[in-house]
Every structure is written in structure tokens, then in C-alpha cells.
Design a protein around this motif. Structure first.
Motif, PDB file in Angstrom:
ATOM      1  N   GLU A  33      39.372  41.403  45.534  1.00  0.00           N
ATOM      2  CA  GLU A  33      39.647  42.804  45.511  1.00  0.00           C
ATOM      3  C   GLU A  33      39.528  43.708  46.917  1.00  0.00           C
ATOM      4  O   GLU A  33      40.241  44.029  47.434  1.00  0.00           O
ATOM      5  CB  GLU A  33      39.167  43.655  44.234  1.00  0.00           C
ATOM      6  N   ILE A  34      38.419  43.309  47.544  1.00  0.00           N
ATOM      7  CA  ILE A  34      37.999  43.556  48.733  1.00  0.00           C
ATOM      8  C   ILE A  34      39.096  42.832  49.684  1.00  0.00           C
ATOM      9  O   ILE A  34      39.516  43.715  50.559  1.00  0.00           O
ATOM     10  CB  ILE A  34      36.463  43.126  49.090  1.00  0.00           C
ATOM     11  N   LEU A  35      39.182  41.758  49.870  1.00  0.00           N
ATOM     12  CA  LEU A  35      40.176  40.963  50.564  1.00  0.00           C
ATOM     13  C   LEU A  35      41.616  41.794  50.464  1.00  0.00           C
ATOM     14  O   LEU A  35      42.212  41.751  51.488  1.00  0.00           O
ATOM     15  CB  LEU A  35      40.211  39.558  50.436  1.00  0.00           C
ATOM     16  N   ASN A  36      41.792  41.901  49.143  1.00  0.00           N
ATOM     17  CA  ASN A  36      43.399  42.520  48.857  1.00  0.00           C
ATOM     18  C   ASN A  36      43.595  43.926  49.747  1.00  0.00           C
ATOM     19  O   ASN A  36      44.397  44.465  50.224  1.00  0.00           O
ATOM     20  CB  ASN A  36      43.597  42.558  47.366  1.00  0.00           C
ATOM     21  N   ILE A  37      42.327  44.755  49.432  1.00  0.00           N
ATOM     22  CA  ILE A  37      42.361  46.031  50.126  1.00  0.00           C
ATOM     23  C   ILE A  37      42.369  45.815  51.674  1.00  0.00           C
ATOM     24  O   ILE A  37      43.266  46.463  52.413  1.00  0.00           O
ATOM     25  CB  ILE A  37      41.092  46.840  49.787  1.00  0.00           C
ATOM     26  N   LEU A  38      41.590  45.058  52.193  1.00  0.00           N
ATOM     27  CA  LEU A  38      41.823  44.522  53.595  1.00  0.00           C
ATOM     28  C   LEU A  38      43.041  44.147  54.137  1.00  0.00           C
ATOM     29  O   LEU A  38      43.510  44.791  55.246  1.00  0.00           O
ATOM     30  CB  LEU A  38      40.794  43.919  54.082  1.00  0.00           C
TER      31      LEU A  38
END
Length: 125
Positions: free
Chosen positions: A7-12
Motif C-alpha cells: 500500500e505504501i509503495l502504491n501511494i508513492l
């Protein structure tokens, strides 16, 4: 890779897509300098970036405390080749965007505002 990491990588990834080509890298760094997530399009050593961002974060926080001007909301550092924007996500985490020369800072700050709350929520899980 955990669902939180994804999820963090998707947001970035979303952030990078919305501010491309102005932003060439984004990284979330812990207070101790360890990067926990990053997306880089430029040639930067992520461990070095993390260590230097931790030093800058601590210095900026101390500056605010010593001058009794409060806590940092956003820190913008402009250099001859690139700029850095640092935004605290918590006491221990900071989001940093590395930009090209002469970026659209207004757009970048708008997009950081859009993702900041989501990142804080995911990182607190």
C-alpha cells in the motif's frame, strides 16, 4: 512483501505519476536514517539519501525548538541541480521528495497534501 508495504509503495507510485517529471524520487525515512519505502527514477544511493535526510530532519527540528518557532510542516531545500521537500509523517518518519531543477513546487505540495493523510493512516497500522 506485506500488504502495508504494498500500500505504501502504491501511494508513492501514485504520487510519482502525478508529479512526473518534476519529482525524480520519493522516500520515507525513519528517524535513524533507515529508508522504509522509496521510488527513485534518478541515480541516488537510497542508503545515503536516508542517512542525510535523518540528519536534516533532526537539524530542522532542533532549529524550530531552539528558536521556539514550532515544529516543521514542510522543509524545502533548493540546490543548484535538484531540490528536496521534507514533510514529517510522524515523530519518527519523514516523506522526502527529490525534484529536478526548477520544479512546480505548488503542484508537488498539493500532491503531498493529498497523500500525507493516507500514508499516516497506513503507517500507523
Amino acid at each position: 512483501m506485506s500488504s502495508v508495504e504494498k500500500e505504501i509503495l502504491n501511494i508513492l507510485d501514485e504520487f510519482m505519476a502525478r508529479v512526473y517529471p518534476d519529482v525524480i524520487g520519493s522516500v520515507i525515512v525513519r528517524r535513524d536514517g533507515l529508508p522504509i519505502a522509496s521510488r527513485m527514477t534518478g541515480e541516488f544511493n537510497i542508503k545515503l539519501v536516508g542517512a542525510m535526510i535523518a540528519i536534516a530532519k533532526n537539524t530542522v527540528e532542533r532549529l524550530g525548538a531552539e528558536l521556539t518557532i514550532g515544529e516543521p510542516i514542510i522543509t524545502i531545500m533548493q540546490y543548484s541541480k535538484n531540490s528536496l521537500l521534507m514533510v514529517p509523517l510522524s515523530k519518527d518518519l519523514v516523506l522526502t521528495a527529490i525534484t529536478k531543477q526548477e520544479p512546480n513546487l505548488g503542484l508537488i505540495m498539493l500532491e503531498i497534501d493529498r497523500i500525507r493523510g493516507r500514508l499516516v493512516k497506513v503507517l500507523s497500522e
